[in-house]
Write a protein that holds these residues in place. Structure first.
Motif, mmCIF file in Angstrom:
data_model
loop_
_atom_site.group_PDB
_atom_site.id
_atom_site.type_symbol
_atom_site.label_atom_id
_atom_site.label_comp_id
_atom_site.label_asym_id
_atom_site.label_seq_id
_atom_site.Cartn_x
_atom_site.Cartn_y
_atom_site.Cartn_z
ATOM 1 N N GLY A 162 40.587 -79.928 36.451
ATOM 2 C CA GLY A 162 41.127 -80.763 37.189
ATOM 3 C C GLY A 162 42.855 -80.915 37.064
ATOM 4 O O GLY A 162 43.542 -81.898 37.611
ATOM 5 N N GLU A 163 43.341 -80.090 36.130
ATOM 6 C CA GLU A 163 44.617 -80.060 35.941
ATOM 7 C C GLU A 163 45.532 -81.318 35.571
ATOM 8 O O GLU A 163 46.408 -81.710 36.067
ATOM 9 N N SER A 164 44.774 -82.081 34.493
ATOM 10 C CA SER A 164 45.493 -83.020 33.996
ATOM 11 C C SER A 164 46.586 -82.892 33.014
ATOM 12 O O SER A 164 46.881 -81.709 32.663
ATOM 13 N N SER A 165 47.422 -83.858 32.704
ATOM 14 C CA SER A 165 48.404 -83.700 31.478
ATOM 15 C C SER A 165 47.676 -83.527 30.537
ATOM 16 O O SER A 165 46.719 -83.994 30.007
ATOM 17 N N GLU A 166 48.408 -83.028 29.470
ATOM 18 C CA GLU A 166 48.205 -82.656 28.198
ATOM 19 C C GLU A 166 48.315 -83.888 27.416
ATOM 20 O O GLU A 166 49.281 -84.856 27.466
ATOM 21 N N SER A 189 38.580 -87.932 16.161
ATOM 22 C CA SER A 189 38.637 -88.958 17.236
ATOM 23 C C SER A 189 39.242 -88.338 18.662
ATOM 24 O O SER A 189 40.254 -87.773 18.336
ATOM 25 N N LEU A 190 38.441 -88.505 19.414
ATOM 26 C CA LEU A 190 38.654 -87.763 20.767
ATOM 27 C C LEU A 190 38.715 -88.886 22.133
ATOM 28 O O LEU A 190 38.660 -88.504 23.145
ATOM 29 N N GLU A 191 39.144 -90.131 21.591
ATOM 30 C CA GLU A 191 39.161 -91.077 22.582
ATOM 31 C C GLU A 191 40.355 -90.916 23.402
ATOM 32 O O GLU A 191 40.508 -91.442 24.629
ATOM 33 N N GLY A 192 41.649 -89.998 23.129
ATOM 34 C CA GLY A 192 42.722 -90.006 23.971
ATOM 35 C C GLY A 192 42.547 -88.830 25.012
ATOM 36 O O GLY A 192 43.502 -88.402 25.848
ATOM 37 N N LEU A 193 41.286 -88.287 25.164
ATOM 38 C CA LEU A 193 41.302 -87.092 26.130
ATOM 39 C C LEU A 193 41.400 -87.810 27.474
ATOM 40 O O LEU A 193 41.042 -88.731 27.635
ATOM 41 N N PRO A 194 42.032 -86.673 28.147
ATOM 42 C CA PRO A 194 42.142 -86.973 29.845
ATOM 43 C C PRO A 194 40.740 -86.949 30.545
ATOM 44 O O PRO A 194 40.060 -86.130 30.189
ATOM 45 N N HIS A 195 40.364 -88.222 31.200
ATOM 46 C CA HIS A 195 39.240 -88.056 31.817
ATOM 47 C C HIS A 195 39.489 -88.323 33.237
ATOM 48 O O HIS A 195 39.889 -89.404 33.648
ATOM 49 N N LEU A 196 39.484 -87.351 33.916
ATOM 50 C CA LEU A 196 39.686 -87.420 35.565
ATOM 51 C C LEU A 196 38.388 -87.980 36.125
ATOM 52 O O LEU A 196 37.145 -87.555 35.926
ATOM 53 N N ASN A 197 38.607 -88.530 37.376
ATOM 54 C CA ASN A 197 37.578 -89.140 37.945
ATOM 55 C C ASN A 197 37.059 -88.117 38.873
ATOM 56 O O ASN A 197 37.567 -87.808 40.149
ATOM 57 N N THR A 198 35.840 -87.429 38.540
ATOM 58 C CA THR A 198 35.058 -86.224 39.170
ATOM 59 C C THR A 198 33.926 -87.005 39.797
ATOM 60 O O THR A 198 32.923 -86.018 40.249
ATOM 61 N N SER A 199 33.687 -88.166 39.835
ATOM 62 C CA SER A 199 32.223 -88.625 40.193
ATOM 63 C C SER A 199 31.820 -88.293 41.610
ATOM 64 O O SER A 199 30.849 -87.837 41.914
ATOM 65 N N ALA A 200 32.815 -88.409 42.562
ATOM 66 C CA ALA A 200 32.407 -87.889 44.026
ATOM 67 C C ALA A 200 32.280 -86.528 44.228
ATOM 68 O O ALA A 200 31.187 -86.242 44.971
ATOM 69 N N LYS A 201 32.871 -85.509 43.345
ATOM 70 C CA LYS A 201 32.513 -84.186 43.610
ATOM 71 C C LYS A 201 31.274 -83.671 42.999
ATOM 72 O O LYS A 201 30.614 -82.943 43.711
ATOM 73 N N GLU A 202 30.947 -84.452 41.945
ATOM 74 C CA GLU A 202 29.841 -84.056 41.114
ATOM 75 C C GLU A 202 28.502 -84.691 42.031
ATOM 76 O O GLU A 202 27.493 -83.986 42.144
ATOM 77 N N GLU A 203 28.721 -85.844 42.737
ATOM 78 C CA GLU A 203 27.553 -86.270 43.452
ATOM 79 C C GLU A 203 27.347 -85.507 44.546
ATOM 80 O O GLU A 203 26.259 -85.326 45.000
ATOM 81 N N GLU A 204 28.429 -84.852 45.215
ATOM 82 C CA GLU A 204 28.310 -84.123 46.434
ATOM 83 C C GLU A 204 27.652 -82.789 46.243
ATOM 84 O O GLU A 204 26.806 -82.399 46.890
ATOM 85 N N PHE A 205 28.044 -82.383 44.897
ATOM 86 C CA PHE A 205 27.595 -81.143 44.365
ATOM 87 C C PHE A 205 26.177 -81.105 44.143
ATOM 88 O O PHE A 205 25.439 -80.479 44.824
ATOM 89 N N TYR A 206 25.652 -82.157 43.444
ATOM 90 C CA TYR A 206 24.401 -82.573 43.105
ATOM 91 C C TYR A 206 23.597 -82.603 44.655
ATOM 92 O O TYR A 206 22.424 -81.941 44.352
ATOM 93 N N GLN A 207 23.996 -83.645 45.335
ATOM 94 C CA GLN A 207 23.206 -83.687 46.586
ATOM 95 C C GLN A 207 22.921 -82.297 47.466
ATOM 96 O O GLN A 207 21.770 -81.989 47.912
ATOM 97 N N ARG A 208 24.013 -81.436 47.328
ATOM 98 C CA ARG A 208 23.932 -80.200 48.348
ATOM 99 C C ARG A 208 22.861 -79.316 47.853
ATOM 100 O O ARG A 208 22.153 -78.492 48.330
ATOM 101 N N TYR A 209 22.812 -79.214 46.510
ATOM 102 C CA TYR A 209 22.019 -78.071 45.587
ATOM 103 C C TYR A 209 20.747 -78.769 45.153
ATOM 104 O O TYR A 209 19.854 -78.094 44.632
ATOM 105 N N SER A 210 20.301 -80.112 45.564
ATOM 106 C CA SER A 210 19.094 -80.453 45.061
ATOM 107 C C SER A 210 17.891 -80.601 46.271
ATOM 108 O O SER A 210 16.719 -80.914 45.983
ATOM 109 N N VAL A 211 18.589 -80.334 47.250
ATOM 110 C CA VAL A 211 17.321 -80.264 48.482
ATOM 111 C C VAL A 211 16.775 -78.926 48.677
ATOM 112 O O VAL A 211 17.418 -77.887 48.092
#
Length: 324
Positions: A162-166, A189-211
């Protein structure tokens, strides 16, 4: 006592022999010397007493003030053996620990940082998110005796898909000791890790290959020229996340694993709302230069994350040079 002895012997050099030690001078001196002496013996004894000042060795090291440190030199004890103070500390469970600072750019720190990277990807890796430890800033070791060798790391990490910042993070990596190899234990402690919002991409990928009828199969990702079809990129990322479980489990102080290639991928029937894949992956140990082949049964869904259901080690091979 020493001054009295030297004074008495100096006077004795100018007396006639034989002589006796006067008891009025010191009862101890009268017991220390014979009734008659030779003049040359007295000269040697005087010279020895003038220069001999070796103190008695303390039975225990002298206590240090809280803010003080051991001196660089110590006086020679009477046994003529130097007293050596070890830079060791004691853990809460009674284990003697020896600590050592590491150059963060050296291989020991980089290998431990690679283990931290595998650990992070087992927790947060997905078809659209993979983490990379970009640099180790600080590193030190603590020898935990039979428990193993612990590495304490501070490093920079980012989501390179996702090319997040360090961001900076820290973990402890313990390589257990024993007759059989066990996987490293990672805590931090990994609480400060960058978590990008990939929910839309993951859901689209899942729906495409689950049919039905959408099952994918491929080989050699990337190909021999280093090219990867953009459609295959999420499957490559999923393989890397799954292989992180294997690389973490197989790592020790003398390994440095990365995934080199997806040799084969075959999508299986979807079970329990999880996409299922059979992978054959090639892992590269950069220390031994071995290419290690594994077969993995992997499942994934946006809600369930990456799961490695089965692993099988395949026959090994070595890297070939360009001239071979």
């Amino acid at each position: 006592y020493r001054k009295s002895t030297i004074s008495f012997l100096n006077q004795s050099l100018f007396t006639q022999f034989p002589f006796q030690v006067p008891r009025s001078l010191s009862p101890e001196l009268s017991q220390a010397f014979p009734l008659d002496m030779d003049r040359s013996y007295l000269v040697c004894l005087i010279v020895f007493l003038q220069f001999w000042s070796c103190p008695a060795a303390p039975s225990t090291p002298p206590p240090l003030a809280p803010s003080s440190t051991p001196q660089g030199e110590v006086e020679c004890p009477s046994s003529c053996v130097l007293l050596v103070y070890n830079n060791e500390s004691m853990s809460e469970n009674g284990l003697v620990m020896t600590s050592k600072e590491l150059n963060p750019d050296y291989y020991e720190a980089r290998r431990a940082g690679n283990v931290a990277q595998h650990y992070i990807n087992t927790l947060y890796g997905s078809p659209f998110s993979l983490y990379s430890v970009t640099r180790v800033h600080k590193a030190r070791t603590e020898d935990m005796a039979e428990a193993g060798m612990k590495y304490i790391l501070e490093f920079s990490v980012k989501d390179w898909v996702g090319e997040s910042s360090e961001v900076q993070s820290s973990v402890e990596v313990l390589y257990p000791r024993g007759e059989t190899q066990r996987p490293p234990q990672v805590q931090g402690s990994l609480e400060g890790l960058p978590h990008l919002n990939t929910s839309a991409k993951e859901e689209e990928f899942y729906q495409r290959y689950s049919v039905p009828g959408s099952a994918v199969s491929a080989k050699d990702i990337p190909d021999s020229y280093g090219n990867t079809d953009p459609e295959m990129k999420p499957f490559w990322n999923l393989a890397w996340a799954a292989s992180s479980f294997v690389m973490l489990n197989e790592s020790n102080e003398n390994t440095l694993y990365n995934m080199a290639q997806v040799a084969k991928i075959k999508q299986l029937e979807t079970l329990d709302d999880q996409l299922s894949f059979e992978y054959e992956i090639l892992l590269h140990d950069m220390v031994s230069q071995e290419i290690i082949r594994w077969k993995l049964l992997v499942s994934w869904s946006p809600a369930g994350g990456v799961k490695v259901l089965e692993t099988e080690l395949l026959p090994r091979c070595h890297c070939k040079s360009p001239t071979q």
